[in-house]
Design a protein around this motif. Structure first.
Motif, PDB file in Angstrom:
ATOM      1  N   ILE A   3       0.842  -1.199   0.000  1.00  0.00           N
ATOM      2  CA  ILE A   3       0.000   0.000   0.000  1.00  0.00           C
ATOM      3  C   ILE A   3       0.878   1.249   0.000  1.00  0.00           C
ATOM      4  O   ILE A   3       0.610   2.205  -0.745  1.00  0.00           O
ATOM      5  CB  ILE A   3      -0.948   0.003   1.229  1.00  0.00           C
ATOM      6  CG1 ILE A   3      -1.890  -1.183   1.196  1.00  0.00           C
ATOM      7  CG2 ILE A   3      -1.712   1.318   1.313  1.00  0.00           C
ATOM      8  CD1 ILE A   3      -2.832  -1.195   0.011  1.00  0.00           C
ATOM      9  N   ILE A   4       1.931   1.249   0.794  1.00  0.00           N
ATOM     10  CA  ILE A   4       2.842   2.395   0.836  1.00  0.00           C
ATOM     11  C   ILE A   4       3.528   2.556  -0.512  1.00  0.00           C
ATOM     12  O   ILE A   4       3.663   3.675  -1.018  1.00  0.00           O
ATOM     13  CB  ILE A   4       3.873   2.226   1.971  1.00  0.00           C
ATOM     14  CG1 ILE A   4       3.157   2.263   3.314  1.00  0.00           C
ATOM     15  CG2 ILE A   4       4.947   3.299   1.893  1.00  0.00           C
ATOM     16  CD1 ILE A   4       4.008   1.890   4.483  1.00  0.00           C
ATOM     17  N   ARG A   5       3.968   1.459  -1.124  1.00  0.00           N
ATOM     18  CA  ARG A   5       4.606   1.530  -2.443  1.00  0.00           C
ATOM     19  C   ARG A   5       3.644   2.055  -3.500  1.00  0.00           C
ATOM     20  O   ARG A   5       4.051   2.813  -4.385  1.00  0.00           O
ATOM     21  CB  ARG A   5       5.126   0.163  -2.852  1.00  0.00           C
ATOM     22  CG  ARG A   5       6.353  -0.252  -2.100  1.00  0.00           C
ATOM     23  CD  ARG A   5       6.934  -1.523  -2.699  1.00  0.00           C
ATOM     24  NE  ARG A   5       7.814  -2.116  -1.723  1.00  0.00           N
ATOM     25  CZ  ARG A   5       7.789  -3.391  -1.369  1.00  0.00           C
ATOM     26  NH1 ARG A   5       6.926  -4.210  -1.918  1.00  0.00           N
ATOM     27  NH2 ARG A   5       8.619  -3.849  -0.473  1.00  0.00           N
ATOM     28  N   ILE A   6       2.394   1.661  -3.434  1.00  0.00           N
ATOM     29  CA  ILE A   6       1.408   2.144  -4.414  1.00  0.00           C
ATOM     30  C   ILE A   6       1.166   3.641  -4.238  1.00  0.00           C
ATOM     31  O   ILE A   6       1.088   4.377  -5.223  1.00  0.00           O
ATOM     32  CB  ILE A   6       0.100   1.334  -4.321  1.00  0.00           C
ATOM     33  CG1 ILE A   6       0.339  -0.067  -4.868  1.00  0.00           C
ATOM     34  CG2 ILE A   6      -1.026   2.028  -5.085  1.00  0.00           C
ATOM     35  CD1 ILE A   6      -0.818  -1.017  -4.709  1.00  0.00           C
ATOM     36  N   ILE A   7       1.081   4.101  -3.007  1.00  0.00           N
ATOM     37  CA  ILE A   7       0.919   5.543  -2.766  1.00  0.00           C
ATOM     38  C   ILE A   7       2.132   6.304  -3.296  1.00  0.00           C
ATOM     39  O   ILE A   7       1.997   7.344  -3.951  1.00  0.00           O
ATOM     40  CB  ILE A   7       0.688   5.813  -1.266  1.00  0.00           C
ATOM     41  CG1 ILE A   7      -0.670   5.256  -0.851  1.00  0.00           C
ATOM     42  CG2 ILE A   7       0.775   7.305  -0.955  1.00  0.00           C
ATOM     43  CD1 ILE A   7      -0.909   5.246   0.635  1.00  0.00           C
ATOM     44  N   VAL A   8       3.329   5.792  -3.030  1.00  0.00           N
ATOM     45  CA  VAL A   8       4.547   6.419  -3.551  1.00  0.00           C
ATOM     46  C   VAL A   8       4.545   6.389  -5.077  1.00  0.00           C
ATOM     47  O   VAL A   8       4.939   7.360  -5.723  1.00  0.00           O
ATOM     48  CB  VAL A   8       5.804   5.727  -2.976  1.00  0.00           C
ATOM     49  CG1 VAL A   8       7.065   6.180  -3.684  1.00  0.00           C
ATOM     50  CG2 VAL A   8       5.917   5.984  -1.487  1.00  0.00           C
ATOM     51  N   ALA A   9       4.078   5.288  -5.668  1.00  0.00           N
ATOM     52  CA  ALA A   9       4.044   5.156  -7.127  1.00  0.00           C
ATOM     53  C   ALA A   9       3.091   6.159  -7.762  1.00  0.00           C
ATOM     54  O   ALA A   9       3.329   6.619  -8.873  1.00  0.00           O
ATOM     55  CB  ALA A   9       3.646   3.741  -7.527  1.00  0.00           C
ATOM     56  N   ILE A  10       2.026   6.513  -7.077  1.00  0.00           N
ATOM     57  CA  ILE A  10       1.106   7.523  -7.610  1.00  0.00           C
ATOM     58  C   ILE A  10       1.751   8.905  -7.570  1.00  0.00           C
ATOM     59  O   ILE A  10       1.610   9.687  -8.504  1.00  0.00           O
ATOM     60  CB  ILE A  10      -0.227   7.489  -6.836  1.00  0.00           C
ATOM     61  CG1 ILE A  10      -0.959   6.187  -7.150  1.00  0.00           C
ATOM     62  CG2 ILE A  10      -1.094   8.700  -7.178  1.00  0.00           C
ATOM     63  CD1 ILE A  10      -2.163   5.920  -6.290  1.00  0.00           C
TER      64      ILE A  10
END
Length: 57
Positions: A3-10
């Motif tokens: 979830i943290i990686r996806i937020i960073v990816a956005i």
């Protein structure tokens, strides 16, 4: 952690890919996609993070 990686990816797609893969070919592909268009970079980053295949060491 995904979830943290996806937020960073956005927010910054190459950083999300870097956290998942390191400095491998997907990172450089994502840099190119992000330069060509922000949305393709995000889509590629989320795909790399969400896939089931673990990163190779």
């Amino acid at each position: 952690m995904d979830i943290i990686r996806i937020i960073v990816a956005i927010l910054l797609p190459p950083l999300g890919v870097f956290l998942q893969e390191g400095l491998r070919k997907h990172f450089w592909i994502n840099i190119l996609l992000t330069i060509l268009g922000y949305i393709p970079g995000i889509v590629h980053a989320i795909y790399i993070i969400a896939r089931d295949e673990p990163a190779r060491a």
